[in-house]
Enzyme design. Structure first.
Site, PDB file in Angstrom:
ATOM      1  N   CYS A 116       0.811  -1.223   0.000  1.00  0.00           N
ATOM      2  CA  CYS A 116       0.000   0.000   0.000  1.00  0.00           C
ATOM      3  C   CYS A 116       0.843   1.271   0.000  1.00  0.00           C
ATOM      4  O   CYS A 116       0.330   2.361  -0.230  1.00  0.00           O
ATOM      5  CB  CYS A 116      -0.945   0.009   1.196  1.00  0.00           C
ATOM      6  N   HIS A 257      -3.175   7.184   2.741  1.00  0.00           N
ATOM      7  CA  HIS A 257      -3.611   5.893   2.218  1.00  0.00           C
ATOM      8  C   HIS A 257      -4.978   5.571   2.793  1.00  0.00           C
ATOM      9  O   HIS A 257      -5.239   5.785   3.987  1.00  0.00           O
ATOM     10  CB  HIS A 257      -2.600   4.811   2.597  1.00  0.00           C
ATOM     11  N   ASN A 287     -10.242   0.165  -0.124  1.00  0.00           N
ATOM     12  CA  ASN A 287      -8.785   0.153  -0.122  1.00  0.00           C
ATOM     13  C   ASN A 287      -8.304  -0.429  -1.445  1.00  0.00           C
ATOM     14  O   ASN A 287      -8.400  -1.628  -1.683  1.00  0.00           O
ATOM     15  CB  ASN A 287      -8.274  -0.683   1.055  1.00  0.00           C
TER      16      ASN A 287
END
Length: 335
Positions: A116, A257, A287
């Site tokens: 990520c 994020h 996500n």
């Protein structure tokens, strides 16, 4: 010649058409909208459902839009870096596939794997390549087809992830006090047991056993990951802010994020900034791993002004984490 820095000159993005909302998800696994919203803040996510299409398809769509928006010649692009954890194949690189589809004749391409945090790491690498004077124009992409590694029988993880891609054009400039200003990155090797895919690599190659036991999906110990993510993203942002003399009076945007709305809120609280100055897309995209930060820039581009101070931050598998400071280079509403 003055000092060379790297600036973002455009953003392109792509998300699939299919929307998987919490109501539909609740018919697939034992969950409900209230449970998901209370824990992670996700209402819906985009899923690439068409057979035979992978991460490279979304990355190519985002990069093609980027090239059209910026009006640059494909022949003027020196390199393409693709951050992903869901490569089309073990090899060749997904970046090479994207490059070939775009017809970039004078560029080279490679994948960067940092979960990520991948887009932040790739952006920093590209900035250093430009600052060296050896490159003038680089496409940096964050793209992931997280649905391909999501177990839709696991109620703990399947509500979290979506698919998407976004790309930025990074170019050389001699203009002072603009562009990629600073970054801070770290990796904590203790993260392996808490967030990983058990099978598919060289330690545990694919077999009937690994498939039968559903070992090719994302495994996460949510509480531990949450705790480390909150601490590291908040600390990293605070460090970047302090050493660049940034605070609530001169930070225009936080770009975190998009893993969990509560993590995002904790980062904003640490910097004493209202949520109105935080880019959030987790509610409708979920996500998307390496794609979350560039997708946020893509959605919020029209609100950005030249000279805006942005702090980008992320945390991911391998307990990779960090933050970057950007001084935005153009008025987004004019693109």
């Amino acid at each position: 010649m003055g000092k060379i820095n790297a600036i973002i000159t455009g953003v392109g993005g792509y998300v699939p058409d299919y929307i998987l909302n919490n109501e539909e998800l609740s018919r697939m696994v034992e969950t409900n909208d209230e449970w998901i919203m209370a824990r992670v803040g996700i209402k819906e996510r985009r899923i690439l459902v068409e057979e035979g299409l992978g991460t490279s398809y979304m990355a190519r769509k985002a990069a093609k839009q980027l090239i059209q928006k910026t009006g640059v010649s494909p022949d003027s692009i020196d390199a393409l870096i693709l951050a992903t954890s869901t490569a089309d194949y073990k090899y060749p690189s997904t970046a090479s596939i994207v490059l070939g589809k775009l017809g970039l004749k004078n560029a080279y391409a490679f994948d960067l794997w940092a979960a990520c945090c991948g887009f932040l790491y790739a952006l920093d690498q590209a900035a250093m390549m430009i600052q060296s004077g050896r490159h003038k124009r680089i496409i940096v992409i964050g793209a992931d087809k997280m649905s391909s590694v999501t177990d839709y029988k696991d109620r703990q993880t399947c509500p979290l992830f979506g698919d998407g891609a976004a790309a930025v054009m990074l170019e050389a400039t001699e203009e002072e006090n603009i562009g990629c200003m600073d970054s801070y990155f770290r990796t904590d090797g203790k993260g392996l047991p808490f967030l990983h895919m058990k099978a598919g690599g060289s330690v545990c190659p694919p077999s009937h056993f690994t498939v039968d036991h559903r070992l090719h999906y994302t495994y996460q110990e949510g509480r531990t990951v949450f705790r480390y993510a909150v601490t590291n993203m908040s600390d990293d942002c605070a460090l970047i802010a302090e050493r660049n003399h940034l605070d609530k009076t001169n930070i225009q945007w936080i770009v975190p994020h998009q893993a969990n709305l509560r993590i995002i809120e904790a980062v904003a609280k640490r910097l004493e900034l209202p949520m109105e100055q935080v880019m959030v897309n987790i509610d409708h995209f979920g996500n998307t791993s390496a794609a979350t930060i560039p997708l946020a820039l893509w959605e919020y581009e029209s609100r950005l002004k030249k000279g805006d101070n942005l702090i980008l931050t992320a945390f991911g598998a391998g307990f990779v984490h960090g933050a970057s400071y950007l001084k935005w280079a153009y008025d987004g509403d004019k693109k």
